[in-house]
Motif scaffolding. Sequence first.
Motif, PDB file in Angstrom:
ATOM      1  N   ALA A   7      21.344 -13.886  -3.030  1.00  0.00           N
ATOM      2  CA  ALA A   7      21.302 -12.662  -2.230  1.00  0.00           C
ATOM      3  C   ALA A   7      19.958 -12.430  -1.556  1.00  0.00           C
ATOM      4  O   ALA A   7      19.843 -11.568  -0.695  1.00  0.00           O
ATOM      5  N   LYS A   8      18.954 -13.176  -1.922  1.00  0.00           N
ATOM      6  CA  LYS A   8      17.651 -13.020  -1.275  1.00  0.00           C
ATOM      7  C   LYS A   8      17.689 -13.752   0.068  1.00  0.00           C
ATOM      8  O   LYS A   8      17.391 -14.931   0.171  1.00  0.00           O
ATOM      9  N   LEU A   9      18.067 -13.014   1.099  1.00  0.00           N
ATOM     10  CA  LEU A   9      18.255 -13.605   2.423  1.00  0.00           C
ATOM     11  C   LEU A   9      16.958 -14.163   2.998  1.00  0.00           C
ATOM     12  O   LEU A   9      16.980 -15.157   3.713  1.00  0.00           O
ATOM     13  N   GLY A  10      15.839 -13.519   2.696  1.00  0.00           N
ATOM     14  CA  GLY A  10      14.548 -14.025   3.179  1.00  0.00           C
ATOM     15  C   GLY A  10      14.312 -15.447   2.691  1.00  0.00           C
ATOM     16  O   GLY A  10      13.918 -16.325   3.461  1.00  0.00           O
ATOM     17  N   GLN A  11      14.571 -15.677   1.418  1.00  0.00           N
ATOM     18  CA  GLN A  11      14.418 -17.030   0.857  1.00  0.00           C
ATOM     19  C   GLN A  11      15.375 -18.007   1.528  1.00  0.00           C
ATOM     20  O   GLN A  11      15.001 -19.136   1.855  1.00  0.00           O
ATOM     21  N   GLU A 125      17.443   0.771  -7.638  1.00  0.00           N
ATOM     22  CA  GLU A 125      17.075  -0.468  -8.335  1.00  0.00           C
ATOM     23  C   GLU A 125      17.200  -1.674  -7.398  1.00  0.00           C
ATOM     24  O   GLU A 125      16.310  -2.533  -7.341  1.00  0.00           O
ATOM     25  N   LEU A 126      18.290  -1.740  -6.634  1.00  0.00           N
ATOM     26  CA  LEU A 126      18.482  -2.840  -5.689  1.00  0.00           C
ATOM     27  C   LEU A 126      17.429  -2.814  -4.585  1.00  0.00           C
ATOM     28  O   LEU A 126      16.871  -3.854  -4.222  1.00  0.00           O
ATOM     29  N   GLU A 127      17.163  -1.632  -4.048  1.00  0.00           N
ATOM     30  CA  GLU A 127      16.156  -1.510  -2.988  1.00  0.00           C
ATOM     31  C   GLU A 127      14.798  -1.996  -3.472  1.00  0.00           C
ATOM     32  O   GLU A 127      14.090  -2.709  -2.757  1.00  0.00           O
ATOM     33  N   ALA A 128      14.429  -1.600  -4.683  1.00  0.00           N
ATOM     34  CA  ALA A 128      13.137  -2.032  -5.236  1.00  0.00           C
ATOM     35  C   ALA A 128      13.124  -3.542  -5.447  1.00  0.00           C
ATOM     36  O   ALA A 128      12.141  -4.218  -5.119  1.00  0.00           O
ATOM     37  N   TYR A 129      14.215  -4.068  -5.988  1.00  0.00           N
ATOM     38  CA  TYR A 129      14.278  -5.503  -6.291  1.00  0.00           C
ATOM     39  C   TYR A 129      14.189  -6.352  -5.013  1.00  0.00           C
ATOM     40  O   TYR A 129      13.494  -7.371  -4.980  1.00  0.00           O
ATOM     41  N   PHE A 130      14.886  -5.939  -3.964  1.00  0.00           N
ATOM     42  CA  PHE A 130      14.954  -6.752  -2.746  1.00  0.00           C
ATOM     43  C   PHE A 130      13.922  -6.373  -1.682  1.00  0.00           C
ATOM     44  O   PHE A 130      13.858  -7.007  -0.638  1.00  0.00           O
ATOM     45  N   VAL A 134      13.303  -8.364   1.811  1.00  0.00           N
ATOM     46  CA  VAL A 134      13.712  -7.760   3.085  1.00  0.00           C
ATOM     47  C   VAL A 134      12.542  -7.777   4.066  1.00  0.00           C
ATOM     48  O   VAL A 134      12.713  -8.096   5.248  1.00  0.00           O
ATOM     49  N   LEU A 135      11.354  -7.447   3.582  1.00  0.00           N
ATOM     50  CA  LEU A 135      10.170  -7.491   4.450  1.00  0.00           C
ATOM     51  C   LEU A 135       9.915  -8.916   4.944  1.00  0.00           C
ATOM     52  O   LEU A 135       9.577  -9.134   6.111  1.00  0.00           O
ATOM     53  N   HIS A 136      10.083  -9.882   4.050  1.00  0.00           N
ATOM     54  CA  HIS A 136       9.918 -11.296   4.417  1.00  0.00           C
ATOM     55  C   HIS A 136      10.968 -11.692   5.467  1.00  0.00           C
ATOM     56  O   HIS A 136      10.645 -12.337   6.471  1.00  0.00           O
ATOM     57  N   LEU A 137      12.211 -11.303   5.233  1.00  0.00           N
ATOM     58  CA  LEU A 137      13.286 -11.592   6.181  1.00  0.00           C
ATOM     59  C   LEU A 137      12.984 -10.969   7.539  1.00  0.00           C
ATOM     60  O   LEU A 137      13.180 -11.610   8.578  1.00  0.00           O
ATOM     61  N   SER A 138      12.513  -9.748   7.538  1.00  0.00           N
ATOM     62  CA  SER A 138      12.174  -9.050   8.778  1.00  0.00           C
ATOM     63  C   SER A 138      11.164  -9.858   9.598  1.00  0.00           C
ATOM     64  O   SER A 138      11.307 -10.005  10.814  1.00  0.00           O
ATOM     65  N   GLU A 139      10.162 -10.397   8.923  1.00  0.00           N
ATOM     66  CA  GLU A 139       9.163 -11.229   9.611  1.00  0.00           C
ATOM     67  C   GLU A 139       9.789 -12.516  10.130  1.00  0.00           C
ATOM     68  O   GLU A 139       9.515 -12.935  11.259  1.00  0.00           O
ATOM     69  N   LEU A 140      10.602 -13.156   9.307  1.00  0.00           N
ATOM     70  CA  LEU A 140      11.197 -14.439   9.679  1.00  0.00           C
ATOM     71  C   LEU A 140      12.102 -14.341  10.898  1.00  0.00           C
ATOM     72  O   LEU A 140      12.077 -15.207  11.770  1.00  0.00           O
ATOM     73  N   ILE A 141      12.928 -13.305  10.945  1.00  0.00           N
ATOM     74  CA  ILE A 141      13.887 -13.202  12.047  1.00  0.00           C
ATOM     75  C   ILE A 141      13.346 -12.348  13.194  1.00  0.00           C
ATOM     76  O   ILE A 141      14.031 -12.152  14.194  1.00  0.00           O
ATOM     77  N   ARG A 143      12.776  -9.140  13.445  1.00  0.00           N
ATOM     78  CA  ARG A 143      13.575  -7.932  13.656  1.00  0.00           C
ATOM     79  C   ARG A 143      13.085  -6.862  12.700  1.00  0.00           C
ATOM     80  O   ARG A 143      12.666  -7.151  11.583  1.00  0.00           O
ATOM     81  N   ASP A 144      13.199  -5.613  13.123  1.00  0.00           N
ATOM     82  CA  ASP A 144      12.802  -4.493  12.279  1.00  0.00           C
ATOM     83  C   ASP A 144      13.938  -4.179  11.312  1.00  0.00           C
ATOM     84  O   ASP A 144      14.997  -3.710  11.722  1.00  0.00           O
ATOM     85  N   LEU A 145      13.704  -4.427  10.042  1.00  0.00           N
ATOM     86  CA  LEU A 145      14.698  -4.151   9.012  1.00  0.00           C
ATOM     87  C   LEU A 145      14.230  -3.021   8.098  1.00  0.00           C
ATOM     88  O   LEU A 145      14.688  -2.898   6.966  1.00  0.00           O
ATOM     89  N   SER A 146      13.317  -2.197   8.586  1.00  0.00           N
ATOM     90  CA  SER A 146      12.759  -1.142   7.749  1.00  0.00           C
ATOM     91  C   SER A 146      13.835  -0.167   7.254  1.00  0.00           C
ATOM     92  O   SER A 146      13.689   0.419   6.185  1.00  0.00           O
ATOM     93  N   ALA A 147      14.908  -0.005   8.002  1.00  0.00           N
ATOM     94  CA  ALA A 147      15.994   0.879   7.554  1.00  0.00           C
ATOM     95  C   ALA A 147      16.602   0.370   6.246  1.00  0.00           C
ATOM     96  O   ALA A 147      17.172   1.150   5.485  1.00  0.00           O
ATOM     97  N   TRP A 148      16.483  -0.904   5.970  1.00  0.00           N
ATOM     98  CA  TRP A 148      17.032  -1.474   4.743  1.00  0.00           C
ATOM     99  C   TRP A 148      16.187  -1.119   3.524  1.00  0.00           C
ATOM    100  O   TRP A 148      16.643  -1.245   2.401  1.00  0.00           O
ATOM    101  N   THR A 149      14.935  -0.726   3.759  1.00  0.00           N
ATOM    102  CA  THR A 149      14.038  -0.453   2.638  1.00  0.00           C
ATOM    103  C   THR A 149      13.749   1.024   2.468  1.00  0.00           C
ATOM    104  O   THR A 149      13.066   1.409   1.532  1.00  0.00           O
TER     105      THR A 149
END
Length: 154
Positions: A7-11, A125-130, A134-141, A143-149
């Motif tokens: 589930a770690k999309l950034g990875q 708990e999920l938000e904290a864990y990921f 999510v920040l890493h994924l945001s950089e990679l793609i 795109r602004d994914l701040s709404a996910w966090t």
Amino acid sequence: LTYHNVAKLGQQVQRLLTTAPRERIMFILNNELHRDTKRVYEAVLSFLGLPSDGRTDFAQINRNKQHGSMRLARLLRNPPPPLAFIKQKLREGAGLKHWNIVGRVLERFARPMERKPLRPEFRSELEAYFRDDVLHLSELIRRDLSAWTKKKAA
């Protein structure tokens, strides 16, 4: 369970970017696909160098569904050995590699359902864990994914 790794999309995207050039990859966010399906569809065709087919109707295929009987669903998906043996012999006798009779039966008894929201404590708990992923994924793609966090209102 290794779900947390999958589930770690950034990875996962990091691994993808080490094997394929960025210009050959198109990242599509699910919420954008739902919000403006036609625009995303046209963007995919353009990315692939294909002409538009003028399509304007995009039926939703995989809606949230609940099967009338979870017992029936489990039984059909994972039958006990004697039934699994019979199922395999029938499939072989029909000369089929894959037999989607289970899917058809379950679809017949399925009905649309609303997905229950996550419990607030589990969502936190999920938000904290990921969060870092999510920040890493945001950089990679790019795109602004701040709404996910950000915390969601109850």
